[in-house]
Design a protein around this motif. Structure first.
Motif, PDB file in Angstrom:
ATOM      1  N   THR A  12       0.851  -1.191   0.000  1.00 42.09           N
ATOM      2  CA  THR A  12       0.000   0.000   0.000  1.00 42.09           C
ATOM      3  C   THR A  12       0.886   1.240   0.000  1.00 42.09           C
ATOM      4  N   LEU A  14       0.425   4.047   1.952  1.00 45.91           N
ATOM      5  CA  LEU A  14       0.583   4.650   3.274  1.00 45.91           C
ATOM      6  C   LEU A  14       1.075   3.617   4.282  1.00 45.91           C
ATOM      7  N   ASN A  16       1.507   2.116   8.218  1.00 48.58           N
ATOM      8  CA  ASN A  16       0.629   2.013   9.382  1.00 48.58           C
ATOM      9  C   ASN A  16       0.784   3.230  10.284  1.00 48.58           C
ATOM     10  N   ARG A  19      -1.425   5.878   8.859  1.00 43.79           N
ATOM     11  CA  ARG A  19      -2.834   5.550   9.107  1.00 43.79           C
ATOM     12  C   ARG A  19      -3.233   5.860  10.543  1.00 43.79           C
ATOM     13  N   ALA A  22      -3.422   9.584  11.044  1.00 47.38           N
ATOM     14  CA  ALA A  22      -4.642  10.119  10.420  1.00 47.38           C
ATOM     15  C   ALA A  22      -5.870   9.815  11.269  1.00 47.38           C
ATOM     16  N   ALA A  23      -5.921   8.639  11.868  1.00 44.81           N
ATOM     17  CA  ALA A  23      -7.050   8.285  12.742  1.00 44.81           C
ATOM     18  C   ALA A  23      -7.083   9.200  13.961  1.00 44.81           C
ATOM     19  N   ARG A  38     -10.095   0.559  13.030  1.00 47.61           N
ATOM     20  CA  ARG A  38     -10.112   1.394  11.822  1.00 47.61           C
ATOM     21  C   ARG A  38      -8.943   1.079  10.889  1.00 47.61           C
ATOM     22  N   CYS A  39      -7.766   0.850  11.483  1.00 49.73           N
ATOM     23  CA  CYS A  39      -6.550   0.634  10.697  1.00 49.73           C
ATOM     24  C   CYS A  39      -6.273  -0.836  10.413  1.00 49.73           C
ATOM     25  N   LEU A  95      -4.849  13.950   3.446  1.00 47.24           N
ATOM     26  CA  LEU A  95      -5.666  12.798   3.829  1.00 47.24           C
ATOM     27  C   LEU A  95      -7.063  13.230   4.255  1.00 47.24           C
ATOM     28  N   ASP A  99     -10.681  12.098   2.770  1.00 43.42           N
ATOM     29  CA  ASP A  99     -11.737  11.543   3.619  1.00 43.42           C
ATOM     30  C   ASP A  99     -13.030  12.331   3.500  1.00 43.42           C
TER      31      ASP A  99
END
Length: 123
Positions: A12, A14, A16, A19, A22-23, A38-39, A95, A99
């Motif tokens: 991928t 991005l 972890n 991610r 971002a969360a 979520r991740c 990001l 979203d």
């Protein structure tokens, strides 16, 4: 919490770490359990990533009762030399636009000059 994406195999774009960050940017009071869901990571992996981000100066937290509230250090510069000068806030902004459904990048690719898109083939 929004819909959890389907599992994915293969590489991928991005990491972890991106991610998780971002969360947290989406909800600074989020729980490790919710970030993990979520991740698509284990809670232990998320705890390690949060620790890495704190040690790297990208994140700090304050304890409020039994929960944490996170604070992203928006001016911190990304680690890789290829992104020198790019702050974490700029990455998170991209990001967040995605979203929110505001920017999927296609418009920029379509309007880029041919040399920016790569050589044309078959002509």
């Amino acid at each position: 919490m929004g819909a959890v994406p389907e599992p994915h195999s293969g590489w991928t774009f991005l990491t972890n770490h991106a991610r998780v960050l971002a969360a947290i940017a989406d909800d600074p009071a989020t729980r490790i359990r919710d970030i993990a869901a979520r991740c698509r990571l284990t809670e232990r992996a998320v705890q390690k990533i949060v620790s890495d981000l704190e040690q790297g100066g990208y994140l700090s937290h304050t304890r409020q009762g039994r929960s944490n509230t996170y604070r992203i250090e928006a001016g911190t510069i990304l680690r890789h030399p290829a992104e020198s000068g790019l702050a974490v806030a700029e990455l998170l902004s991209l990001l967040a636009q995605h979203d929110a459904g505001q920017g999927d990048g296609t418009r920029q690719l379509e309007s880029a000059p041919p040399q920016a898109r790569g050589p044309e083939t078959g002509r």
